[in-house]
Design an enzyme around this catalytic site. Structure first.
Site, PDB file in Angstrom:
ATOM      1  N   GLU A 176       0.942  -1.209  -0.049  1.00 31.43           N
ATOM      2  CA  GLU A 176      -0.007  -0.162  -0.080  1.00 31.43           C
ATOM      3  C   GLU A 176       0.836   1.116  -0.136  1.00 31.43           C
ATOM      4  O   GLU A 176       0.704   2.056   0.972  1.00 31.43           O
ATOM      5  CB  GLU A 176      -0.922  -0.073   1.245  1.00 31.43           C
ATOM      6  CG  GLU A 176      -1.926  -1.085   1.006  1.00 31.43           C
ATOM      7  CD  GLU A 176      -3.105  -1.143   2.183  1.00 31.43           C
ATOM      8  OE1 GLU A 176      -3.093   0.045   3.113  1.00 31.43           O
ATOM      9  OE2 GLU A 176      -4.055  -1.806   1.996  1.00 31.43           O
ATOM     10  N   GLU A 307      -4.980  -8.701  -0.504  1.00 35.67           N
ATOM     11  CA  GLU A 307      -6.028  -8.362   0.731  1.00 35.67           C
ATOM     12  C   GLU A 307      -7.288  -8.273   0.240  1.00 35.67           C
ATOM     13  O   GLU A 307      -7.466  -7.417  -0.705  1.00 35.67           O
ATOM     14  CB  GLU A 307      -5.359  -7.332   1.514  1.00 35.67           C
ATOM     15  CG  GLU A 307      -4.200  -7.124   2.139  1.00 35.67           C
ATOM     16  CD  GLU A 307      -3.968  -5.854   2.907  1.00 35.67           C
ATOM     17  OE1 GLU A 307      -4.667  -5.224   3.393  1.00 35.67           O
ATOM     18  OE2 GLU A 307      -2.769  -5.786   3.132  1.00 35.67           O
TER      19      GLU A 307
END
Length: 505
Positions: A176, A307
C-alpha cells in the site's frame, strides 16, 4: 417461496487452471493474529511447537492452505527483519505504530515464520519493507533466506541455527505504497519497484516471484503506472522481467470507513449493500485486467489480490487497533461470491489472500487465551471449496435465473456459481443470495457422464448466525439432498446459503 434457475456447465470445455494460490492467507502483526493467535510462546500451557499453537495449525492444515503472507500489511513497512533473528532474549523490542501502538518483543521473526509455514505445509509469501527500509536491507533479507554457500548473510543464518536455505517463492515489494507504505505517487513508486526488484536477486535455484504493490480498489491509474514501468502501449516489446505480478487490495463493507457497522447486528439493508459491494469485485478485476492486457497481451504479468475480505467495526470492548470482529453467515457468502469471481478470472488473477487468517477481520479462526478455538463460517467456505485448488475451470452459464434485486440503483444477482474438474471429479459451487426465498436449481451438466453425486450445504436460520465457543457449530456444513433430473441434477438451496456438489466424471 422459491425461484427456479438453470445452470449449464460444460464439463468437457477446459478453461484456465484455478491456481490453489487464489486460496491464500494473510498473517500480519496486528492485534492477536500473530501473538495470541498463531504464536503463544514456548512457555504456554497450550500445546505448541516452538511457541506455535498446534490446534491452530491442525485446523488450517485441513484447508490445504497454499501460501501465507507475512509480516504485513502496513506493519511490513516498519518491520526491520534483523531485529527478529537470533536469541529471543537479545532481540530489541519495537512499537507497532499502525496497530494499537503496542510494544512487540520480536520473538516471532523470520525463523518462526518459516517454521510456521513448514508446519502448515504452506509456501511463504514474504512482504519486504519499502516504506521505511532500504534496498540493501531487502536484498540482504532475500540473501539470508535463500542463498547457499558462503556469504555474510549465509554465515549469519547459520549462526542462528539454520544451515540450509529456505525456498521463498513469493516476495512483496512493499505494501500500500499509496498510503501507509509511504504515501507515494504512482510514478515514484513504480521507479522504486524497478529498483528494489533488481536487487531482490534469485540465489541458486530459488526463483522469486516479485509482486509490486498495486492499487486500492479500482485505481487503474496506479496499475497503468506499474505496467508502464515494464512495458509500453502497443509497441510489441516483451515485458521486462523485473517484477512478475502487480497486487491490489479490495475490502467489502456496508457503510463508510468511519462507520462500517457490526459483524452480527445488521439488517437486510446492510446485507444488500454488503453483497452488492462483494459482487463488484468482478468489475474491479475486469478493470485492472483490461489495463494490463493493453501493455501485456500475452498475460505474462500476474494480478494478485493479496488483501480482501469484510471489514466491520471491532467487537465492543476490544482494542480498536486490533481489528477483532465476529464472522457470521453473511461473511461466508461474501467469500463464496468472491471465489466464483476469482475462478472466472483465473487466467489473469494468480493469487488472493484473505485478510486475515486468525483473530483479525474476516478470520478463519477465532481463539482466546484460555484455549478456546472457533472455526468461522468463512473457514467452512474455504474447506468446502478446496477441490478447486489447481483444478481446470469449466464454463458456467446461468441461463435461467431469478430477477436481480435492485438496491440503491445497483443490481444484485441472487445466484452465483462456478465449477471445475480435477482427477476425474467435478466440483460445482453455487450460492443463493436471496435472504428470503429458496432457489430450485437445475444443474445442466454437459459433456460427461456423471456418477456418484454428493452435496454439502452451509446455511443457518438467520444471516446473523455465527459460531462461538458455546455454540461452535451454529453455522457448519451438512449434507445436501440431490435429485436426478433429465438434464443432470436438481437441488433446492435454502435462503442465504452456499453449497458444493461433487460428481465423478
Amino acid at each position: 417461496m422459491s425461484t427456479a434457475s438453470r445452470v449449464v456447465i460444460d464439463l468437457d470445455v477446459p478453461g484456465p487452471i484455478i491456481s490453489r494460490h487464489l486460496y491464500g492467507h494473510f498473517a500480519e502483526h496486528l492485534g492477536r493474529c500473530i501473538y495470541g493467535g498463531f504464536y503463544v510462546g514456548e512457555d504456554s500451557d497450550l500445546p505448541n511447537e516452538g511457541g506455535i499453537r498446534l490446534d491452530v495449525v491442525e485446523a488450517l492444515r485441513a484447508l490445504n492452505i497454499p501460501n501465507l503472507r507475512w509480516p504485513g500489511g502496513c506493519f511490513a513497512d516498519e518491520y526491520h527483519w534483523k531485529d527478529g533473528i537470533g536469541p529471543k532474549a537479545d532481540r530489541p523490542s519495537m512499537v507497532n505504530t499502525h496497530w494499537g501502538n503496542v510494544e512487540e518483543n520480536n520473538h516471532f521473526g523470520t525463523h518462526e515464520f518459516m517454521a510456521l509455514c513448514e508446519l502448515l505445509g504452506a509456501e511463504p509469501y514474504v512482504n519486504g519493507n519499502v516504506g521505511s527500509g532500504t534496498v540493501q536491507e531487502m536484498s540482504e533479507w532475500v540473501e539470508y533466506l535463500t542463498r547457499d554457500g558462503d556469504s555474510p548473510m549465509v554465515r549469519l543464518r547459520k549462526a542462528n541455527g539454520r544451515d540450509e536455505p529456505w525456498k521463498i517463492p513469493f516476495w512483496g515489494i512493499g505494501n500500500e505504497t499509496w498510503g501507509c507504505g509511504g504515501n507515494m505517487r504512482a510514478e515514484a513508486y513504480a521507479d522504486l519497484a524497478r529498483q528494489y526488484a533488481t536487487f531482490c536477486r534469485d540465489h541458486g535455484d530459488n526463483k522469486l516471484y516479485r509482486i509490486a504493490a498495486g492499487a486500492s480498489d479500482d485505481n487503474l491509474v496506479w496499475t497503468e503506472a506499474l505496467m508502464k514501468a515494464v512495458s509500453c502501449l502497443g509497441c510489441g516489446r516483451d515485458v521486462r522481467n523485473l517484477f512478475q505480478a502487480i497486487s491490489f487490495h479490495y475490502y467489502t463493507l456496508a457503510g463508510p470507513w468511519d462507520s462500517k457497522g457490526s459483524a452480527t447486528d445488521f439488517d437486510l439493508d446492510d446485507y444488500y449493500r454488503t453483497m452488492v459491494k462483494a459482487q463488484d469485485i468482478d468489475r474491479i478485476i475486469r478493470g485492472h485486467s483490461a489495463v494490463m492486457d493493453a501493455y501485456d497481451p500475452e498475460r505474462k504479468i500476474g494480478l494478485v489480490l493479496d488483501e480482501w475480505g469484510t471489514w466491520w467495526d471491532v467487537e465492543p470492548g476490544t482494542n480498536p487497533g486490533f481489528l477483532y470482529q465476529q464472522n457470521a453467515l453473511r461473511d461466508a457468502l461474501v467469500a463464496s461470491v468472491h471465489f466464483d469471481v476469482f475462478h472466472k478470472h483465473a487466467e489473469r488473477l494468480v493469487m488472493a489472500n484473505i485478510a486475515q487468517t486468525v483473530n483479525v477481520l474476516q478470520a478463519m479462526i477465532l481463539t482466546d487465551e484460555s484455549g478456546g478455538l472457533v472455526l468461522t463460517p468463512t473457514y467452512h467456505v474455504f474447506e468446502m471449496n478446496k477441490g478447486h485448488h489447481d483444478a481446470t475451470s469449466v464454463p458456467v452459464h446461468v441461463v435461467e435465473r431469478p430477477a436481480p434485486y435492485e438496491h440503491d440503483g445497483k443490481a444484485l444477482e441472487l445466484l452465483s456459481a462456478s465449477a471445475s474438474v480435477k482427477d476425474g471429479q467435478a466440483l460445482v459451487s453455487v450460492t443463493n443470495l436471496d435472504p428470503s426465498a429458496s432457489a430450485d436449481v437445475v444443474l445442466d451438466l454437459r459433456g460427461a457422464e456423471i456418477r456418484n453425486p454428493a452435496g454439502r450445504l452451509l446455511t443457518a436460520p438467520k444471516l446473523q448466525f455465527h459460531n462461538t465457543t458455546a455454540d461452535p457449530a451454529a453455522v457448519a456444513p451438512v449434507a445436501l439432498d440431490l435429485e436426478t433430473d433429465a438434464r443432470g441434477l436438481r437441488v433446492t438451496l435454502p435462503p442465504h446459503s452456499f453449497a458444493t456438489i461433487t460428481v465423478e466424471v
